[in-house]
Design a protein around this motif. Structure first.
Motif, PDB file in Angstrom:
ATOM      1  N   SER A  24      19.011  73.185  73.694  1.00 49.64           N
ATOM      2  CA  SER A  24      18.590  74.523  73.300  1.00 49.64           C
ATOM      3  C   SER A  24      19.299  74.920  72.013  1.00 49.64           C
ATOM      4  N   VAL A  25      18.741  75.888  71.341  1.00 45.67           N
ATOM      5  CA  VAL A  25      19.297  76.358  70.077  1.00 45.67           C
ATOM      6  C   VAL A  25      19.716  77.809  70.253  1.00 45.67           C
ATOM      7  N   LEU A  26      21.031  78.056  70.180  1.00 48.47           N
ATOM      8  CA  LEU A  26      21.556  79.415  70.265  1.00 48.47           C
ATOM      9  C   LEU A  26      21.479  80.031  68.870  1.00 48.47           C
ATOM     10  N   THR A  27      20.747  81.130  68.753  1.00 46.16           N
ATOM     11  CA  THR A  27      20.487  81.754  67.462  1.00 46.16           C
ATOM     12  C   THR A  27      20.965  83.201  67.503  1.00 46.16           C
ATOM     13  N   VAL A  28      21.779  83.558  66.509  1.00 48.23           N
ATOM     14  CA  VAL A  28      22.288  84.921  66.374  1.00 48.23           C
ATOM     15  C   VAL A  28      21.651  85.535  65.135  1.00 48.23           C
ATOM     16  N   PHE A  29      21.099  86.746  65.293  1.00 47.24           N
ATOM     17  CA  PHE A  29      20.441  87.446  64.195  1.00 47.24           C
ATOM     18  C   PHE A  29      21.305  88.636  63.786  1.00 47.24           C
ATOM     19  N   ALA A  73      21.663  90.655  68.153  1.00 42.35           N
ATOM     20  CA  ALA A  73      20.508  89.993  68.762  1.00 42.35           C
ATOM     21  C   ALA A  73      20.809  88.500  68.907  1.00 42.35           C
ATOM     22  N   VAL A  74      20.745  87.993  70.128  1.00 39.20           N
ATOM     23  CA  VAL A  74      21.026  86.592  70.420  1.00 39.20           C
ATOM     24  C   VAL A  74      19.856  86.039  71.229  1.00 39.20           C
ATOM     25  N   ALA A  75      19.379  84.871  70.819  1.00 42.94           N
ATOM     26  CA  ALA A  75      18.252  84.234  71.502  1.00 42.94           C
ATOM     27  C   ALA A  75      18.587  82.778  71.776  1.00 42.94           C
ATOM     28  N   LEU A  76      18.175  82.289  72.923  1.00 45.07           N
ATOM     29  CA  LEU A  76      18.277  80.878  73.259  1.00 45.07           C
ATOM     30  C   LEU A  76      16.870  80.297  73.130  1.00 45.07           C
ATOM     31  N   GLU A 126      21.507  67.832  64.334  1.00 44.97           N
ATOM     32  CA  GLU A 126      21.769  67.554  62.933  1.00 44.97           C
ATOM     33  C   GLU A 126      22.685  68.588  62.298  1.00 44.97           C
ATOM     34  N   GLY A 127      23.369  69.354  63.102  1.00 41.14           N
ATOM     35  CA  GLY A 127      24.333  70.313  62.594  1.00 41.14           C
ATOM     36  C   GLY A 127      23.823  71.735  62.656  1.00 41.14           C
ATOM     37  N   ASP A 128      24.772  72.676  62.515  1.00 35.19           N
ATOM     38  CA  ASP A 128      24.427  74.088  62.546  1.00 35.19           C
ATOM     39  C   ASP A 128      23.686  74.480  61.271  1.00 35.19           C
ATOM     40  N   ARG A 129      22.856  75.516  61.372  1.00 35.37           N
ATOM     41  CA  ARG A 129      22.070  75.981  60.229  1.00 35.37           C
ATOM     42  C   ARG A 129      22.132  77.503  60.154  1.00 35.37           C
ATOM     43  N   SER A 130      21.838  78.024  58.955  1.00 35.45           N
ATOM     44  CA  SER A 130      21.771  79.463  58.748  1.00 35.45           C
ATOM     45  C   SER A 130      20.757  79.729  57.644  1.00 35.45           C
ATOM     46  N   ALA A 152      19.727  84.463  60.301  1.00 32.47           N
ATOM     47  CA  ALA A 152      19.688  83.732  61.566  1.00 32.47           C
ATOM     48  C   ALA A 152      20.656  82.558  61.485  1.00 32.47           C
ATOM     49  N   THR A 153      21.624  82.511  62.383  1.00 28.38           N
ATOM     50  CA  THR A 153      22.609  81.434  62.446  1.00 28.38           C
ATOM     51  C   THR A 153      22.395  80.676  63.751  1.00 28.38           C
ATOM     52  N   MET A 154      22.290  79.344  63.662  1.00 29.49           N
ATOM     53  CA  MET A 154      21.892  78.531  64.807  1.00 29.49           C
ATOM     54  C   MET A 154      22.931  77.460  65.109  1.00 29.49           C
ATOM     55  N   THR A 155      23.064  77.150  66.384  1.00 27.23           N
ATOM     56  CA  THR A 155      23.892  76.043  66.839  1.00 27.23           C
ATOM     57  C   THR A 155      23.268  75.454  68.089  1.00 27.23           C
ATOM     58  N   ALA A 156      23.524  74.174  68.340  1.00 23.91           N
ATOM     59  CA  ALA A 156      22.908  73.474  69.466  1.00 23.91           C
ATOM     60  C   ALA A 156      23.750  73.652  70.731  1.00 23.91           C
ATOM     61  N   LEU A 157      23.083  73.808  71.862  1.00 21.15           N
ATOM     62  CA  LEU A 157      23.721  73.922  73.170  1.00 21.15           C
ATOM     63  C   LEU A 157      22.944  73.086  74.175  1.00 21.15           C
ATOM     64  N   ARG A 158      23.627  72.655  75.204  1.00 20.14           N
ATOM     65  CA  ARG A 158      22.979  71.974  76.333  1.00 20.14           C
ATOM     66  C   ARG A 158      23.364  72.704  77.616  1.00 20.14           C
ATOM     67  N   PRO A 159      22.717  73.835  77.912  1.00 17.46           N
ATOM     68  CA  PRO A 159      23.066  74.603  79.113  1.00 17.46           C
ATOM     69  C   PRO A 159      22.787  73.805  80.382  1.00 17.46           C
ATOM     70  N   ARG A 160      23.650  74.000  81.355  1.00 15.93           N
ATOM     71  CA  ARG A 160      23.460  73.329  82.630  1.00 15.93           C
ATOM     72  C   ARG A 160      22.208  73.891  83.302  1.00 15.93           C
TER      73      ARG A 160
END
Length: 437
Positions: free
Chosen positions: A181-186, A86-89, A142-146, A167-175
């Motif tokens: 945005s925050v890319l989150t993998v569950f 499961a991946v959410a933006l 402020e860095g990736d989180r989980s 839930a593991t999160m990282t920051a993205l700036r989609p074009r």
């Protein structure tokens, strides 16, 4: 590519000739006329030959670049959608911007329904604040989180309550997207993922020919029985608005909802007043609206509708409280009294239903203050443990709204489905017709 190489070679030769012309400035003035003629020839060559070639080549290069970018974007989109996890933006406020197929199955949402809704509505209430804080921190770079969060059970009961996810999160700036945005993998356990894959293959293979199951037929029959009982109740009810709403709440309470409230519009389109409250562990004596009318009259906000001389006698024929209600827990009695004394104008969802004439169905309500607060400022929905809310205006197919009916389900009870909401909408139209003067 060959055309591009030729243009590049000609530009190289042109630069070399320009350097030679620049060096010719040191010649005597009598010899500069030939240099001027050569410079004019070079400029003419640029205008007539080189620039047209560049104009023909650049659009093709741009088209090729755009085509390659589109192909790569399509590949990345397919990769995002087909990932087995499961991946959410998410936006900084946890609102879903994109959700892949595995995410729609995990959270029990349709793909088109998920976008624009807060993902925290699918999490246990005690997990939501921490999840929001972590998403906001990642969106601020402020860095990736989980972290580990727990799910609420979906409306179809496909998953057990309290299932944990990492839930593991990282920051993205989609074009094309505004802000970060925050890319989150569950991630769930391997057994759960395997069960999902097996269930999906079985459902997909037999969906076209599989007849309705026993559970679906049972629910349909229950709804038909409920609609039939409501119709008979309206046909036999006295022509009094308070009595009609009271008996309608009696039909719905317990078998269809844990708590039922009915609010009536005062004569002349005045403010709403609460005329019936049912709920709790036992079939308590109904709240008949005396307090609401007294409060309204004391405040001078408008006259109440015509009512029987003895409202309590009409709704409690025995003239004494129900014995089982007296044995109900103090918390239930206190909540019932809170709902009875509550002004409908303090319930945003009720006010909106009466104003716009639209029904509201909320599963795991995100805004806990939608049904107002008690005297201590605690949201009613949180205090009652509401997991599903259905609020419908009472009116015929045309005409003004004459009241609002609100149904609440609490605890582990299955959430209101779309079929149930449709049945209640039909009942609301019948009630609206019965309330017409």
């Amino acid at each position: 590519m060959a055309e591009g190489e030729r243009v590049t070679a000609e530009l190289t030769d042109f630069r070399r000739r320009v350097d030679e012309l620049r060096a010719a400035r040191a010649l005597p003035s009598t010899e500069r006329l030939s240099v001027l003629d050569a410079a004019l020839l070079e400029l003419q060559h640029v205008v007539d030959v080189i620039l047209p070639r560049l104009e023909r080549g650049l659009p093709g290069e741009r088209d090729n670049g755009a085509r390659r970018a589109a192909d790569e974007q399509q590949l990345l989109r397919a990769l995002f959608q087909r990932m087995p996890y499961a991946v959410a933006l998410l936006g900084p406020d946890t609102v879903i911007r994109r959700l892949n197929f595995a995410g729609t199955r995990l959270f029990g949402m349709r793909a088109g329904y998920a976008a624009g809704r807060p993902l925290t509505a699918s999490l246990a209430p005690e997990e939501r604040a921490a999840f929001r804080s972590q998403v906001a921190a990642v969106s601020r770079n402020e860095g990736d989180r989980s972290l580990v969060v727990r799910l609420l059970p979906p409306p179809d009961g496909a998953r057990r309550e309290g299932e944990s996810l990492r839930a593991t999160m990282t920051a993205l700036r989609p074009r094309g997207e505004t802000g970060t945005s925050v890319l989150t993998v569950f991630l769930t356990g391997p057994e759960a993922l395997a069960a999902d894959r097996g269930g999906r293959s079985g459902r997909g293979a037999g969906r076209a020919t599989m007849p309705p199951g026993l559970a679906e037929l049972t629910r349909t029959t229950e709804l038909m029985d409920l609609l039939d009982d409501m119709t008979m109740t309206l046909l036999e009810a006295p022509r009094d608005p308070i009595a009609i709403l009271d008996q309608a709440c009696r039909v719905l309470r317990g078998r269809f909802a844990d708590w039922v409230t009915a609010d009536l519009v005062t004569r002349g389109g005045g403010p709403l007043v609460r005329v019936a409250v049912y709920g709790g562990a036992g079939p308590a004596a109904p709240y008949d609206g005396d307090d609401a009318y007294d409060d309204k009259d004391a405040a001078g906000e408008g006259a109440a509708p015509d009512a029987p001389a003895d409202r309590r006698g009409a709704t409690a024929p025995s003239g004494r409280p129900d014995a089982r209600a007296a044995q109900a827990p103090d918390g239930t009695e206190t909540l019932r009294a809170t709902l009875a004394s509550q002004l409908p104008g303090d319930c945003p969802v009720v006010v909106e239903a009466a104003r716009a004439g639209n029904a509201h169905l909320q599963v795991r309500p995100e805004d806990l203050g939608a049904f107002g607060h008690d005297a201590d400022g605690v949201p009613i929905l949180a205090r009652a443990g509401v997991t599903s809310l259905l609020c419908v205006p009472l009116r015929a197919r045309s005409g003004p709204v004459r009241g609002v009916l609100t149904l609440l389900r609490t605890g582990g009870r299955r959430a209101f489905s779309m079929a149930e909401a449709g049945t209640v909408d039909r009942m609301a139209r019948h009630l609206g017709r019965a309330l017409r003067p």
